[in-house]
Design a protein around this motif. Structure first.
Motif, short mmCIF file in Angstrom:
data_model
loop_
_atom_site.label_atom_id
_atom_site.label_comp_id
_atom_site.label_asym_id
_atom_site.label_seq_id
_atom_site.Cartn_x
_atom_site.Cartn_y
_atom_site.Cartn_z
N LEU A 214 -6.31 -29.82 -25.71
CA LEU A 214 -7.59 -29.60 -26.39
C LEU A 214 -7.54 -30.17 -27.80
CD1 LEU A 214 -10.41 -28.35 -26.72
CD2 LEU A 214 -9.27 -26.21 -27.39
N ARG A 215 -6.47 -29.90 -28.52
CA ARG A 215 -6.35 -30.39 -29.89
C ARG A 215 -6.39 -31.92 -29.91
NH1 ARG A 215 -2.26 -27.75 -31.03
NH2 ARG A 215 -3.22 -26.05 -32.21
N ALA A 220 -9.16 -36.94 -31.09
CA ALA A 220 -9.53 -38.27 -30.60
C ALA A 220 -11.04 -38.49 -30.70
CB ALA A 220 -9.07 -38.44 -29.15
N ASP A 221 -11.83 -37.48 -30.42
CA ASP A 221 -13.28 -37.60 -30.52
C ASP A 221 -13.72 -37.80 -31.96
OD1 ASP A 221 -13.74 -37.47 -27.83
OD2 ASP A 221 -14.25 -35.33 -27.80
N ILE A 222 -13.11 -37.07 -32.87
CA ILE A 222 -13.45 -37.23 -34.29
C ILE A 222 -13.12 -38.65 -34.74
CG2 ILE A 222 -12.88 -36.48 -36.63
CD1 ILE A 222 -12.44 -33.66 -35.47
N ALA A 223 -11.96 -39.13 -34.33
CA ALA A 223 -11.57 -40.49 -34.70
C ALA A 223 -12.52 -41.54 -34.13
CB ALA A 223 -10.13 -40.76 -34.23
N ALA A 224 -13.14 -41.22 -32.98
CA ALA A 224 -14.06 -42.16 -32.33
C ALA A 224 -15.49 -42.03 -32.85
CB ALA A 224 -14.04 -41.94 -30.83
N GLU A 251 -8.25 -20.96 -33.37
CA GLU A 251 -7.57 -21.67 -34.46
C GLU A 251 -8.06 -23.12 -34.55
OE1 GLU A 251 -3.01 -23.09 -35.48
OE2 GLU A 251 -3.33 -21.22 -34.37
N ILE A 252 -8.20 -23.76 -33.39
CA ILE A 252 -8.71 -25.13 -33.36
C ILE A 252 -10.17 -25.17 -33.78
CG2 ILE A 252 -9.21 -27.10 -31.84
CD1 ILE A 252 -6.77 -26.24 -30.18
N ALA A 253 -10.95 -24.20 -33.30
CA ALA A 253 -12.37 -24.15 -33.65
C ALA A 253 -12.57 -24.01 -35.14
CB ALA A 253 -13.04 -23.00 -32.91
N ARG A 254 -11.80 -23.16 -35.75
CA ARG A 254 -11.96 -22.95 -37.20
C ARG A 254 -11.49 -24.17 -38.00
NH1 ARG A 254 -11.20 -16.79 -39.36
NH2 ARG A 254 -13.00 -15.97 -38.22
#
Length: 479
Positions: A214-215, A220-224, A251-254
């Motif tokens: 998930l992380r 990867a989506d942010i980088a794209a 933790e990832i969501a925050r």
């Protein structure tokens, strides 16, 4: 119908209902009819003149009941339960008689204020903190849609509602394949699009999302140049009961300002038992949490408890207040239509009030604990059978198993298990459904009906043991 006739037939309906519930153990669980059989018995056109209630009740028994699958049957082990209970049925009678449209505080203040208090009760019963506020939706599907709409607007700074989605940065939603299909539907309705629902692989004994995967997907989506908008966590997934590590997802969501929604539609009711709350560790960090009292808290469908950390984010997304829906001259009230997709709202809180007060929380805990214990006992018994195998161990009261006689291939076993499910349901003594796990056809069992006993649960073994050889013989003849 005058008041005396209404009184007479209301008593008749109560007697019919009590007789029906008493008769359930002797009925086949699943309807034993062919497609079109009921339809052909109903006239092509409605009557021009009214018919007597005697005839209507007679046709209820003659025409309708043979085509009903009995969801309150003590041996209904399919899907998840859609439970009723006598106190809930009585509350539904009262609700129907009052027939209030509870869209605004002013259209029935008691309905609104009882709903607020019942959600407070439920929140405390399952151990969510006071930071959450709640609303009763019709289903977890609607709650998930409301959550994803809110996530969409938060990600877009509320430009989605005002400007539309055309030209906006594509938004991403993350979930495993273990979430309910209502997530797929909500992704479509909310305008994310199928291609932006990112499936994360699962791992571990509870088949939760692989947190590392998930992380990586988010980064990867942010980088794209894509925008992560929502994570949907499963707490008791429909297929095999999968549970995500909610604390790790939070933790990832925050870290990336992603909306976290927890779908606990079935399993959330079991959280009234403190010993099971390890499964919801981290839910206090979520933005949205839903569970259905109409599944496992003995309250008639429809009744879905949707909790949110930020009610304003929800009402800013869904709320529209034209002049004719404004309450004048009052303050300090809630208009729950602004928390929901539909404007119209039933008085659903009344049945919760009846059920919780009538049973008490400890009796509700006891019934859920029994279902979990009996399901575990059945899984152990099936696991000892030489021709059967447990595929997924019980998560609460849900597990899967497979007819696996020696000398058969996996493909043959798929066909045998499909035949066994059909044989079981045609037999009528119990009702089971199927799913797939790791590409294989498996039989799914869950216990949760209000009237289920230990004997009902353990009867499953006798039925499948008896019918499995017949299913194998039928498959051999068909080959």
């Amino acid at each position: 119908m005058d008041s005396q006739e209404f009184r007479r037939w209301s008593h008749q309906a109560a007697d019919w209902s009590a007789d029906y519930l008493e008769s359930l153990p002797g009925r086949p669980v699943r309807a034993q009819v062919e497609p079109g059989q009921i339809f052909r018995q109903i006239p092509d056109a409605p009557p021009e003149a009214g018919e007597p209630m005697e005839r209507i009740f007679a046709d209820l028994d003659r025409v309708i009941m043979p085509g009903m699958t009995h969801w309150q049957h003590p041996r209904f082990f399919a899907y998840f339960p859609a439970n009723a209970s006598p106190p809930s049925v009585i509350a539904e009678q009262v609700t129907a008689a009052i027939a209030a449209q509870c869209m605004l505080w002013q259209t029935s203040p008691a309905a609104t204020e009882l709903e607020t208090r019942m959600l407070d009760w439920l929140r405390g019963m399952i151990g969510l903190p006071e930071a959450f506020s709640g609303v009763i939706q019709d289903s977890a599907s609607t709650s998930t849609l409301a959550a994803l709409l809110t996530a969409r607007e938060r990600a877009l700074g509320h430009r989605g509602n005002s400007e539309g989605l055309f030209g906006q940065t594509p938004l991403r939603v993350y979930a495993s394949a273990q979430v309910h299909s209502s997530v797929d539907k909500a992704v479509r309705i909310a305008g994310f699009g199928d291609r932006n629902l990112v499936r994360i692989p699962t791992a571990g004994p509870l088949f939760g999302m692989d947190v590392g995967a998930l992380r990586q997907a988010v980064e990867a989506d942010i980088a794209a140049g894509l925008k992560p908008a929502a994570i949907v966590a499963a707490l008791g997934g429909t297929s095999i009961g999968a549970c995500d590590d909610i604390a790790a997802l939070a933790e990832i969501a925050r870290a990336h300002d992603i909306f976290l929604h927890v779908d606990a539609a079935w399993a959330g009711s079991a959280m009234i038992c403190p010993e099971h709350r390890v499964l919801m560790r981290g839910a206090e960090l979520a933005d949205s949490f839903v569970f259905n009292p109409h599944k496992w808290l003995f309250t008639n469908f429809d009744c879905s408890a949707h909790f949110v950390r930020d009610p304003k984010a929800l009402t800013d997304t869904l709320g529209i207040r034209p002049p004719f829906l404004r309450t004048l001259g009052a303050e300090g009230f809630v208009d729950y239509n602004e928390w929901s997709v539909p404007l119209g709202r039933r008085f659903r809180a009344l049945k919760l009030w009846f059920v919780i007060r009538s049973y008490g929380v400890e009796a509700l805990r006891s019934m859920i604990r029994d279902h979990i214990a009996w399901s575990g006992e059945l899984a152990e018994a099936i696991g000892r059978e030489p021709d059967f195998a447990i595929v997924t161990r019980p998560i609460l009261s849900l597990f899967t198993f497979r007819y696996a006689p020696a000398g058969t291939s996996e493909e043959e076993r798929d066909r045998l298990n499909a035949g066994l499910v059909e044989a079981v349901n045609a037999d009528g003594r119990i009702y089971l459904t199927q799913t797939t796990h790791e590409g294989r056809f498996v039989i799914r069992f869950q216990a949760g009906a209000t009237g289920t006993s230990r004997e009902d649960v353990l009867a499953t073994l006798a039925v499948v043991r008896e019918l499995a050889p017949r299913a194998r013989e039928a498959a051999s003849r068909a080959a």
